[in-house]
Write a protein that holds these residues in place. Structure first.
Motif, PDB file in Angstrom:
ATOM      1  N   ALA A  58       0.661  -1.201  -0.068  1.00 18.52           N
ATOM      2  CA  ALA A  58      -0.072   0.016  -0.025  1.00 18.52           C
ATOM      3  C   ALA A  58       0.893   1.189  -0.075  1.00 18.52           C
ATOM      4  CB  ALA A  58      -0.812   0.026   1.013  1.00 18.52           C
ATOM      5  N   LYS A  59       0.546   2.203  -0.729  1.00 19.96           N
ATOM      6  CA  LYS A  59       0.921   3.539  -0.490  1.00 19.96           C
ATOM      7  C   LYS A  59       0.014   4.526   0.165  1.00 19.96           C
ATOM      8  CE  LYS A  59       3.677   3.460  -4.883  1.00 19.96           C
ATOM      9  NZ  LYS A  59       3.944   4.096  -5.988  1.00 19.96           N
ATOM     10  N   VAL A  60       0.577   5.210   1.090  1.00 23.34           N
ATOM     11  CA  VAL A  60      -0.261   6.143   1.798  1.00 23.34           C
ATOM     12  C   VAL A  60       0.094   7.747   1.517  1.00 23.34           C
ATOM     13  CG1 VAL A  60      -1.050   6.731   4.333  1.00 23.34           C
ATOM     14  CG2 VAL A  60      -0.431   4.535   3.777  1.00 23.34           C
ATOM     15  N   TYR A  61      -0.978   8.387   1.040  1.00 17.89           N
ATOM     16  CA  TYR A  61      -0.805   9.721   0.597  1.00 17.89           C
ATOM     17  C   TYR A  61      -1.097  10.625   1.473  1.00 17.89           C
ATOM     18  CZ  TYR A  61       0.072   7.655  -4.130  1.00 17.89           C
ATOM     19  OH  TYR A  61       0.379   6.850  -5.399  1.00 17.89           O
ATOM     20  N   PRO A  62      -0.185  11.752   1.785  1.00 17.26           N
ATOM     21  CA  PRO A  62      -0.742  12.819   2.733  1.00 17.26           C
ATOM     22  C   PRO A  62      -1.410  13.881   2.032  1.00 17.26           C
ATOM     23  CG  PRO A  62       1.766  13.013   2.248  1.00 17.26           C
ATOM     24  CD  PRO A  62       1.324  11.835   1.372  1.00 17.26           C
ATOM     25  N   TRP A  63      -2.016  14.559   2.726  1.00 23.22           N
ATOM     26  CA  TRP A  63      -2.754  15.744   1.850  1.00 23.22           C
ATOM     27  C   TRP A  63      -1.610  16.682   1.248  1.00 23.22           C
ATOM     28  CZ3 TRP A  63      -7.645  15.576   0.427  1.00 23.22           C
ATOM     29  CH2 TRP A  63      -8.395  14.862   1.140  1.00 23.22           C
ATOM     30  N   VAL A  64      -0.624  17.078   2.094  1.00 21.93           N
ATOM     31  CA  VAL A  64       0.206  17.987   1.641  1.00 21.93           C
ATOM     32  C   VAL A  64       1.858  17.150   1.655  1.00 21.93           C
ATOM     33  CG1 VAL A  64       1.543  19.913   2.344  1.00 21.93           C
ATOM     34  CG2 VAL A  64      -0.603  19.857   2.749  1.00 21.93           C
ATOM     35  N   GLY A  65       2.601  17.565   0.575  1.00 18.93           N
ATOM     36  CA  GLY A  65       3.736  17.056   0.412  1.00 18.93           C
ATOM     37  C   GLY A  65       4.002  16.702  -1.174  1.00 18.93           C
ATOM     38  N   ASP A  66       5.152  15.962  -1.425  1.00 19.90           N
ATOM     39  CA  ASP A  66       5.725  15.666  -2.705  1.00 19.90           C
ATOM     40  C   ASP A  66       5.855  14.184  -2.760  1.00 19.90           C
ATOM     41  OD1 ASP A  66       7.971  15.425  -1.629  1.00 19.90           O
ATOM     42  OD2 ASP A  66       8.858  17.013  -2.755  1.00 19.90           O
ATOM     43  N   ALA A  67       6.370  13.346  -3.608  1.00 19.93           N
ATOM     44  CA  ALA A  67       6.434  11.995  -4.052  1.00 19.93           C
ATOM     45  C   ALA A  67       7.125  11.640  -2.816  1.00 19.93           C
ATOM     46  CB  ALA A  67       7.158  11.664  -5.230  1.00 19.93           C
ATOM     47  N   LEU A 125       4.026   7.223   1.869  1.00 18.69           N
ATOM     48  CA  LEU A 125       4.745   6.259   2.574  1.00 18.69           C
ATOM     49  C   LEU A 125       4.260   4.856   1.731  1.00 18.69           C
ATOM     50  CD1 LEU A 125       5.924   4.895   5.208  1.00 18.69           C
ATOM     51  CD2 LEU A 125       3.607   4.786   6.109  1.00 18.69           C
ATOM     52  N   ASP A 126       5.386   4.047   1.343  1.00 14.79           N
ATOM     53  CA  ASP A 126       5.105   3.103   0.656  1.00 14.79           C
ATOM     54  C   ASP A 126       5.711   1.743   1.437  1.00 14.79           C
ATOM     55  OD1 ASP A 126       5.078   1.156  -1.475  1.00 14.79           O
ATOM     56  OD2 ASP A 126       6.041   2.255  -3.048  1.00 14.79           O
ATOM     57  N   SER A 127       4.595   0.894   1.510  1.00 19.08           N
ATOM     58  CA  SER A 127       5.043  -0.699   2.398  1.00 19.08           C
ATOM     59  C   SER A 127       6.007  -1.339   1.579  1.00 19.08           C
ATOM     60  CB  SER A 127       3.982  -1.181   2.758  1.00 19.08           C
ATOM     61  OG  SER A 127       3.253  -2.016   1.453  1.00 19.08           O
ATOM     62  N   SER A 128       6.222  -1.193   0.128  1.00 17.16           N
ATOM     63  CA  SER A 128       7.000  -1.967  -0.564  1.00 17.16           C
ATOM     64  C   SER A 128       8.500  -1.539  -0.004  1.00 17.16           C
ATOM     65  CB  SER A 128       6.945  -1.839  -1.951  1.00 17.16           C
ATOM     66  OG  SER A 128       7.166  -0.630  -2.462  1.00 17.16           O
ATOM     67  N   GLU A 137       7.585  -3.489  11.131  1.00 15.33           N
ATOM     68  CA  GLU A 137       7.071  -2.269  10.281  1.00 15.33           C
ATOM     69  C   GLU A 137       6.077  -2.397   9.059  1.00 15.33           C
ATOM     70  OE1 GLU A 137      10.167  -3.166  11.131  1.00 15.33           O
ATOM     71  OE2 GLU A 137      10.655  -1.834  12.744  1.00 15.33           O
ATOM     72  N   PHE A 138       5.604  -1.093   8.742  1.00 10.28           N
ATOM     73  CA  PHE A 138       5.043  -1.203   7.452  1.00 10.28           C
ATOM     74  C   PHE A 138       5.641  -1.709   6.203  1.00 10.28           C
ATOM     75  CE2 PHE A 138       2.152   1.631   4.385  1.00 10.28           C
ATOM     76  CZ  PHE A 138       1.141   0.694   4.342  1.00 10.28           C
ATOM     77  N   CYS A 139       5.389  -2.973   5.903  1.00  8.46           N
ATOM     78  CA  CYS A 139       6.201  -3.760   5.007  1.00  8.46           C
ATOM     79  C   CYS A 139       5.256  -4.428   3.971  1.00  8.46           C
ATOM     80  CB  CYS A 139       7.254  -4.752   5.460  1.00  8.46           C
ATOM     81  SG  CYS A 139       6.617  -5.736   6.756  1.00  8.46           S
TER      82      CYS A 139
END
Length: 675
Positions: free
Chosen positions: A190-199, A203-206, A214-216
């Motif tokens: 999974a990728k978790v996208y914040p409202w504010v920020g860039d690439a 957060l990417d579990s991969s 951890e998130f993995c």
């Protein structure tokens, strides 16, 4: 034409700026807010890049460090929150070097299961730039067999529907059709996208280390036939290991039960290629023993030990602990039965393996030793442990990777539980501790922790090591003893750790005076300069708030007092909104934040509590110890009401599952008032 900007430039720190028009005035952020409009790169509800327009407030002038703390800087002002390097302010030079951090997130459900054509699970997540009751913009979950990939985007946080939680847990739920994937092992990320920020802020579990806490990546076995028709073996006190039968037919297997877990397990292994998804069903009673083990007999999914569906849970008893034995499974689920501890030994699995407890009633019989040794434990909902002891779930050689939906403890105790991922629990007399393991990425959400009798903090992080990301939200802590001790200690007294991206949201910590106080983001350790940044403190009720920096250090004669500015963002209320402190700080004002943030309420007395009007306060009081098990919902007229500005809610629901208000009347604390 738009008005001229109030500031000419944003400083490197991201939270201070140069005032545009001569000497800065005396600011009144509540009565006459001076606004700075920021265009922010970020993401939307689908994960696509977008921009958001946010309003920051100039809260005050910036003073000089000790010993010139009575002198203002020439033209520097403090902002209510950070400006990131990726932000734009019309007509203003942005020198900020700060970046939006990655969200704090983890799976709320376990893997290593055999699944059919749907993969259901949950993610718990938060980020400092939450808005409108949504902690992150979205999560995008993908599942692949190595050739074909399917995905689902989830943008709405919801109350989990899992029945084993003791308090409502707020999650991003997903339900993905994986029927197009090949039968066999599949990997979920999974990728978790914040409202504010860039690439770099996604957060990417991969990117995580496989098979870690951890998130993995998570791994499942996709096999609809096996999921619907698992091999079964029954165990009965009248069974026989020599004549026991394993079968995918429940009636066939039950007609010829085994006498022991070992007998059933060995027969399953000799009959089927793997024990993945196989189920051992207990008809009355069984004892853990040492079966023969070869790691090639599990290909990637757990063996399950459960009760016979035809008998009540209390009648299906798995006993362990009288001898040092090992179930010898890399992945083992024990669920929907009674577990009895007969001695100090653990309920162990193979080296490097994991044990998952789900819907289990366990009598620990007061045995004071770890539940599992040198492996990892997941408590995955619906678990009750009676007759506790200090070391059952303490951080030791075994990783306690998840504690979800646990009922445990007794009023007045001080039993430690590893506080890595703790959610939806009903706990009494416990402290959360991580031992020697790091705390970056820890999540403690949606728990009721009552009857605390400890002399150490229930939350103590950043004591000796840095913490990068921690989510502590929607928790109740009820302190009942008269011990004058802190309950909440993120990098406090004499610590050395730096904390980045701490999310302290809507917790209620109830004590009296400096009993159960909060010592938050200090920078007072002799010879150590700490730096705390990008933290978010929104809508919590603390018994008392203390923070110590340059002025405190200068007053005691520290030679480096003028450099103790690394904790100033918190001291000056950057990222702080809607906080309530029930009592004045322990220094009678000298340990307080210089600005506590928008709509904050800080108690003015060391002995008289702010008028928050708890329904039934049974925490410690000035009269002595508390009885415990109080009710900390808010009665009409509470001073905790109207603390969260419109559009600024960071969570959609409270600890009771009530919708949080986002209209400007939202309450501080773990409980929102009902509509």
């Amino acid at each position: 034409m738009p008005p001229a900007p109030l500031v000419t430039s944003i400083d490197v720190s991201g939270w201070t700026a140069a005032w545009a028009d001569g000497t800065p005035p005396t600011f009144d952020p509540a009565g006459n807010p001076q606004s700075v409009y920021v265009l922010r790169a970020g993401f939307g509800a689908t994960g696509a890049a977008t921009t958001h327009l946010d309003t920051l407030i100039v809260t005050r002038r910036l003073r000089e460090p000790w010993p010139d703390q009575a002198t203002w800087t020439a033209g520097t002002v403090v902002l209510s929150d950070y400006v990131y390097a990726t932000d734009t302010i019309a007509g203003v030079t942005n020198n900020s070097t700060e970046s939006s951090p990655k969200p704090v997130a983890n799976w709320g459900t376990t893997d290593r299961q055999v699944v059919g054509d749907r993969l259901v699970g949950e993610i718990i997540a938060g980020h400092r730039d939450a808005r409108d009751g949504k902690p992150v913009a979205c999560v995008v979950v993908t599942v692949t067999d190595g050739t074909t990939t399917v995905s689902q985007t989830v943008s709405a946080m919801a109350i989990s529907l899992r029945p084993g939680d003791k308090c409502p847990v707020l999650v991003y739920p997903y339900d993905i059709d994986i029927s197009s994937l090949n039968v066999g092992q599949v990997t979920k990320n999974a990728k978790v996208y914040p409202w504010v920020g860039d690439a770099a802020s996604v957060l990417d579990s991969s990117a995580g280390t496989a098979n870690s806490r951890e998130f993995c990546p998570q791994v499942f076995t996709h096999d609809p036939v096996l999921a619907a028709n698992p091999p079964l073996a029954y165990i009965s006190s009248s069974g026989n290991d020599g004549t026991g039968v394993v079968s995918t037919s429940a009636s066939t297997a039950k007609a010829a039960p085994f006498a022991t877990v070992t007998g059933a397990l060995n027969k399953l292994r000799s009959t089927y290629t793997y024990t993945d998804g196989c189920r051992i069903r207990i008809m009355d009673a069984a004892t853990v023993a040492n079966p023969t083990y070869n790691p090639t007999w599990q290909s990637g999914a757990a063996l399950i030990i459960e009760r016979d569906p035809d008998v009540p849970r209390a009648s299906a008893v798995l006993t362990f602990g009288a001898a040092n034995v090992n179930m010898s499974q890399t992945w083992l689920v024990v669920r929907d039965l009674t577990v009895a501890r007969a001695g100090v030994y653990g309920l162990n699995v193979a080296t490097g393996g994991r044990l998952i407890l789900r819907d289990v009633d366990m009598d620990n019989a007061s045995h004071n030793s770890a539940l599992i040794a040198a492996n990892s434990l997941y408590i995955d909902g619906g678990v009750t442990i009676t007759n506790p002891a200090s070391n059952v779930l303490n951080a030791g050689s075994a990783e306690i990777r998840m504690v979800r939906g646990l009922t445990y403890g007794a009023n007045g105790r001080t039993d430690p539980i590893e506080g890595w991922l703790v959610a939806g629990c009903d706990l009494k007399g416990v402290l959360l501790a991580n031992g020697a393991r790091g705390q970056s990425g820890m999540i403690v959400v949606c728990n009721a922790i009552r009857g605390v009798g400890g002399t150490n903090g229930v939350f103590s992080i950043g004591t000796t090591a840095d913490v990068n990301g921690a989510l502590i939200a929607n928790n109740l802590i009820e302190w009942t003893t008269t011990s004058s001790s802190p309950a909440y200690r993120p990098s406090s007294d004499n610590g050395t750790g730096n904390i980045t991206h701490l999310l302290d949201w809507h917790n209620t910590i109830v004590g009296y005076g400096n009993t159960a106080r909060s010592n938050i983001l200090y920078n007072e350790t002799v010879g150590t300069l700490r730096a705390h940044k990008l933290c978010s403190s929104i809508g919590s009720i603390h018994t008392q708030i203390n923070t110590k920096h340059d002025v405190f250090c200068g007053g005691r004669g520290d030679v480096d007092a003028s450099s103790k500015t690394g904790g100033w963002p918190y001291m000056l209320g950057v990222g702080c909104r809607g906080t309530v402190a029930l009592f004045v700080d322990a220094g009678g004002g000298t340990f307080a934040q210089e600005y506590p943030g928008e709509k904050a309420l800080i108690g003015a007395s060391a002995t008289v509590m702010a008028d928050v009007r708890f329904t039934d306060n049974k925490a410690v009081t000035g009269a002595g110890a508390g009885a415990g098990d109080g009710a900390y919902t808010l009665e009409a007229g509470s001073a905790a009401f109207d603390r969260i500005s419109a559009g600024h809610a960071v969570l959609p629901f409270d600890l009771a599952g009530v919708t949080r208000r986002n209209d400007g009347t939202g309450a501080a604390g773990a409980y929102e008032r009902a509509a």
